[in-house]
Enzyme design. Structure first.
Site, mmCIF file in Angstrom:
data_model
loop_
_atom_site.group_PDB
_atom_site.id
_atom_site.type_symbol
_atom_site.label_atom_id
_atom_site.label_comp_id
_atom_site.label_asym_id
_atom_site.label_seq_id
_atom_site.Cartn_x
_atom_site.Cartn_y
_atom_site.Cartn_z
ATOM 1 N N CYS A 97 0.849 -1.185 0.000
ATOM 2 C CA CYS A 97 0.000 0.000 0.000
ATOM 3 C C CYS A 97 0.891 1.243 0.000
ATOM 4 C CB CYS A 97 -0.961 0.001 1.188
ATOM 5 S SG CYS A 97 -0.165 -0.152 2.796
ATOM 6 N N CYS A 100 3.419 1.885 2.714
ATOM 7 C CA CYS A 100 4.672 1.115 2.679
ATOM 8 C C CYS A 100 5.754 1.914 1.960
ATOM 9 C CB CYS A 100 4.462 -0.218 1.976
ATOM 10 S SG CYS A 100 3.222 -1.279 2.756
ATOM 11 N N CYS A 169 7.590 -24.633 -33.950
ATOM 12 C CA CYS A 169 6.779 -25.114 -32.834
ATOM 13 C C CYS A 169 7.607 -25.036 -31.550
ATOM 14 C CB CYS A 169 6.274 -26.534 -33.075
ATOM 15 S SG CYS A 169 7.573 -27.764 -33.148
ATOM 16 N N CYS A 172 11.312 -26.210 -31.294
ATOM 17 C CA CYS A 172 12.358 -25.317 -31.812
ATOM 18 C C CYS A 172 12.827 -24.372 -30.708
ATOM 19 C CB CYS A 172 11.832 -24.502 -32.994
ATOM 20 S SG CYS A 172 11.314 -25.498 -34.393
ATOM 21 N N ASP A 545 -20.300 -6.171 -8.226
ATOM 22 C CA ASP A 545 -20.431 -5.157 -7.186
ATOM 23 C C ASP A 545 -21.374 -4.096 -7.741
ATOM 24 O OD1 ASP A 545 -19.802 -3.498 -4.896
ATOM 25 O OD2 ASP A 545 -18.623 -2.302 -6.306
#
Length: 849
Positions: A97, A100, A169, A172, A545
């Protein structure tokens, strides 16, 4: 809407949320972490939320500490480097946050010798300025004291990205990795077939790395705008030469040309077409890898040994032709992301005094003023300081309609200024812009293997050696046992070798994922990887929400009822109380008063009561503005308003009562408004096959019921505390549904983490949303969600089609070998043809609108 605003709104709506679950602007950290911890002095997140708190569980600790109001503005303000020449940048991990970041800043400021320090939580970077260079070596150790990790960014100066050409592919990619990693100057190398890129950390120069890749049979160039547009055509020319000699030899067989000349023509075709696969095969065997080059080279050499020169030349030519077509096709899928890189201009017009100077974007610093003229693209992220215009934000949000912009509004790099001239203050360096983060996250997502891809790769790693050993046994065992000639069984064994290439199967998933993620990115949706793409395609229920997701999140005053027939006096009192608050309901009331030019009164002793409302003293009398429950607790009679209160609550309005300890003066009803695009999006989601749409809200039952009926959701959970949303998601999961949760990526972090799939909205506005969710809708609405779900479902369908087609083609080839129906060139055609069809089928995802 920030966490604070939404929680404050819930407080006014009658939720009894404890103070610890909500952080006001002034007491963000102290409320979360305790009264003794001051803001910006919080130790690490472990001290705030507990040592066991994990980033994923909290969505970057947003459930605990991201209540700091205006986090986005704070990050923008902090997003600058210290001035000075002697500055070193560090990448900081472990910050959960903004407090910090402040902890690290304050701690390092006390260190002797450090002249300047700036930590940016949003970008995870730190810039340190010091006079003595030895101090820079001590910084990581100092930062570790506070529970974080710091790594100098210049430590990664030898980490480079190369564009690889010629890979067919995943095998390789493995060959290149194994070969290049044997160089003693290479510390780490990772090659991704899907994106065609190689990430390498080394202590040698660029040319040596390129030569090492070339020795393995591929081409490499440093990844950049210039390099990405400069593709080589070498493969096509050798294919054409090889094919020409093959045709000449084939036509010669129908004429009087001697067999030795015809054989010579075939031999030239084999040498020209087989040089690259033979060289690649050599290095693959040397590095312990069994790729398709080994199988094809072995088959061609074996065919020549038994005298099948035409077959040998045809095998190599078809192999080269197939590779050329595959490379061209798959480059189109990779270009879906490279096109994003070219969205931003290389130069910016910087205002210096009265002069306008053109500068490379890399040289433009934070706080510089840049000018964006009509028709130009924004070169960097910033905030408008002067001018009015409309911006086309389609490259970022996917929305084609232009957005009106004025002073104070954000501008994103890559968006197009359509009308007026703008002066913009730069807020982010070129490497930290929103578009740069999008590109970085999408490229990371394309490199992450989906569960299906991981399974297919594991299957192929077992299948190829088994078939290779089986082919050797077919060549040797039957002739030794007396069943047929050596030549016949050797030919069948060689055909089996070709069939052993699982190329189509291996690329069946990654090409589809790259195409789908690229399509989503261009339409303003970030899908964080193949895992989440697959999950999105299997979702059965979506939980939304309410506030800020289904609704705009900005309530408006819908009714004012005064018991003393003096509405202006009532509004004046409530404005006085609410003017000091920042939550949406208070702002709605203040705006309502301002529009009617009703002034506030003289007040004092302002106080906010979490979960109840606010109060102030006016002319010696205590007045209160809050939810009905608060007035019931104070035993203020409500019988005069009870009938009207029930009606308003039944219609979905939130009620703010105004009064003193003795009487109620009146009430104000406010209501949130549904987004215009919400109803349409929910209808499209139902059409896309989502079984159930669920709304989660802290609102009362009446409000929830009204919003649910207007939006078209199937079900709702009302009067939820933030932690109750997690319970609601788990309840849906316990019903046997795979659940996606849609929120704003900040205050819904616990629910986003609990759901099978977390989808955040408004990623263009917040770095947190881009970091925490599995899928990010860059626009601040649900408009792109139906496209995301239908794209994911189509991707799953195409992956299944690719896998079944690859397996059936391979099985049919295996069955046809033993009766002698499948020739060697037909085996090659079936393998390369199947791979090409798989790629083209996957590319349909790029065109999905």
């Amino acid at each position: 809407m920030s966490r604070v605003e939404k929680e404050s709104q819930e407080e006014h709506e009658g939720n009894e949320e404890s103070p610890s679950a909500s952080c006001s602007e002034e007491t963000a950290v102290s409320t979360c972490c305790g009264p003794d911890v001051k803001e910006n002095e919080t130790p690490a997140i472990s001290s705030c939320c507990g040592n066991d708190t994990k980033e994923k569980d909290t969505g970057s600790s947003s459930a605990c500490c991201s209540g700091v109001e205006g986090e986005n503005e704070l990050e923008d303000a902090e997003n600058r480097k210290p001035n000075g020449k002697n500055t070193v940048e560090y990448k900081v991990s472990g910050m959960d946050c903004p407090s910090c970041a402040a902890t690290i800043e304050k701690g390092l400021q006390k260190t002797e010798g450090i002249q300047s320090i700036r930590v940016n939580y949003g970008t995870g970077k730190m810039a340190v300025g010091a006079d003595d260079h030895s101090i820079y070596n001590q910084v990581p150790q100092l930062v570790r004291k506070w529970g974080f990790e710091a790594e100098p960014l210049d430590k990664n100066k030898n980490r480079q990205t190369y564009k690889i050409e010629g890979m067919d592919c995943g095998s390789c990619a493995m060959t290149i990795e194994k070969h290049v990693s044997k160089n003693p100057n290479v510390q780490e190398v990772k090659v991704n077939f899907s994106t065609g890129k190689m990430q390498i950390e080394h202590t040698t120069n660029e040319n040596i790395i390129i030569k090492e890749v070339q020795r393995a049979g591929f081409d490499a160039s440093l990844d950049s705008k210039e390099a990405s547009s400069n593709t080589k055509k070498k493969g096509a020319s050798t294919t054409a030469i090889s094919g020409t000699f093959l045709v000449l030899g084939f036509l010669g067989s129908f004429t009087s040309i001697t067999p030795s000349v015809i054989m010579a023509l075939y031999a030239i075709s084999i040498l020209v077409g087989g040089y690259k696969p033979a060289r690649s095969a050599f290095y693959a065997i040397k590095s312990g890898s069994l790729d398709m080059n080994v199988l094809m080279a072995t088959a061609a050499i074996g065919a020549a040994i038994i005298g099948e020169w035409f077959e040998a030349a045809t095998v190599l030519w078809l192999f080269a032709l197939g590779n050329t077509l595959q490379n061209k096709s798959i480059e189109r899928t990779r270009d879906s992301i490279r096109s994003l890189i070219n969205l931003t201009p290389a130069e910016a017009t910087v205002k210096s005094g009265n002069q306008l100077i053109r500068k490379p974007v890399e040289e433009v610093g934070i706080d510089a003023i840049i000018v964006i003229k009509p028709g130009e693209k924004a070169p960097l992220d910033g905030v408008i300081v002067s001018g009015i215009s409309t911006m086309n934000q389609a490259p970022i949000t996917g929305e084609s309609l232009p957005v009106d912009k004025q002073q104070g509004d954000p501008v994103y790099a890559g968006t197009v200024n359509e009308s007026g001239s703008l002066e913009v203050k730069v807020t982010k360096l070129v490497e930290d812009t929103t578009i740069a983060k999008i590109i970085h996250l999408v490229e990371e997502a394309q490199e992450k293997k989906a569960p299906t891809q991981a399974f297919i790769d594991h299957f192929a790693s077992i299948y190829t050696p088994i078939v290779f050993i089986l082919a050797l046994l077919v060549m040797v065992v039957p002739p030794l046992a007396g069943f047929g000639s050596w030549g016949a069984w050797l030919y069948k064994g060689l055909a089996l070798l070709v069939v052993a290439c699982p190329c189509a199967l291996v690329i069946s998933t990654p090409v589809a994922i790259v195409s789908a993620i690229g399509n989503a990115a261009k339409n303003g949706v970030l899908i964080k990887g193949g895992t989440f793409l697959e999950k999105a395609g299997a979702i059965q229920a979506i939980a939304f929400d309410k506030t800020g997701t289904l609704t705009i999140g900005r309530p408006k005053v819908t009714e004012v009822l005064s018991l003393h027939n003096n509405s202006e006096e009532l509004i004046s009192i409530v404005r006085t109380i609410e003017e000091h608050s920042i939550h949406p309901i208070a702002q709605a009331i203040t705006t309502y008063a301002e529009e009617r030019r009703i002034p506030a009164k003289e007040g004092k002793a302002f106080k906010a009561i979490p979960g109840k409302g606010a109060q102030a003293e006016i002319n010696g009398v205590e007045y209160f503005a809050g939810n009905p429950k608060w007035f019931k607790e104070m035993e203020v009679p409500l019988h005069e308003l009870k009938e009207r209160m029930n009606e308003l609550q039944g219609n979905g309005s939130t009620l703010i009562l105004i009064g003193s300890r003795e009487e109620i003066l009146g009430l104000i009803a406010v209501a949130d408004t549904i987004r215009d695009i919400t109803v349409q999006s929910i209808q499209k989601l139902k059409q896309a096959g989502i079984d159930e749409m669920v709304m989660l809200t802290g609102d009362n039952e009446g409000t929830a019921k009204k919003i649910a009926s207007e939006t078209g959701v199937d079900r709702y959970f009302a009067e939820l505390m933030p932690e109750d949303k997690v319970t609601a998601v788990k309840r849906l999961q316990n019903e046997g549904k795979r659940v996606a949760m849609v929120g704003d990526g900040i205050n819904d972090a616990p629910a986003l983490a609990t759901a099978d799939l977390g989808i955040a909205m408004g990623g263009a506005g917040t770095d947190t949303a881009m970091e925490t969710a599995d899928i990010v809708l860059m626009a601040d609405n649900l408009g792109k969600l139906p496209h995301t779900i239908s794209l994911s479902r189509k991707a799953l369908a195409i992956i299944k089609q690719n896998i079944w087609f690859s397996l059936i083609t391979k099985l049919a080839a295996l069955v046809l070998i033993f009766p002698g129906i499948l020739t060697l060139w037909m085996a090659v055609l079936s393998d390369t043809g199947a791979a090409l069809i798989v790629i083209l089928n996957s590319m349909r995802l790029l065109r999905k609108k």
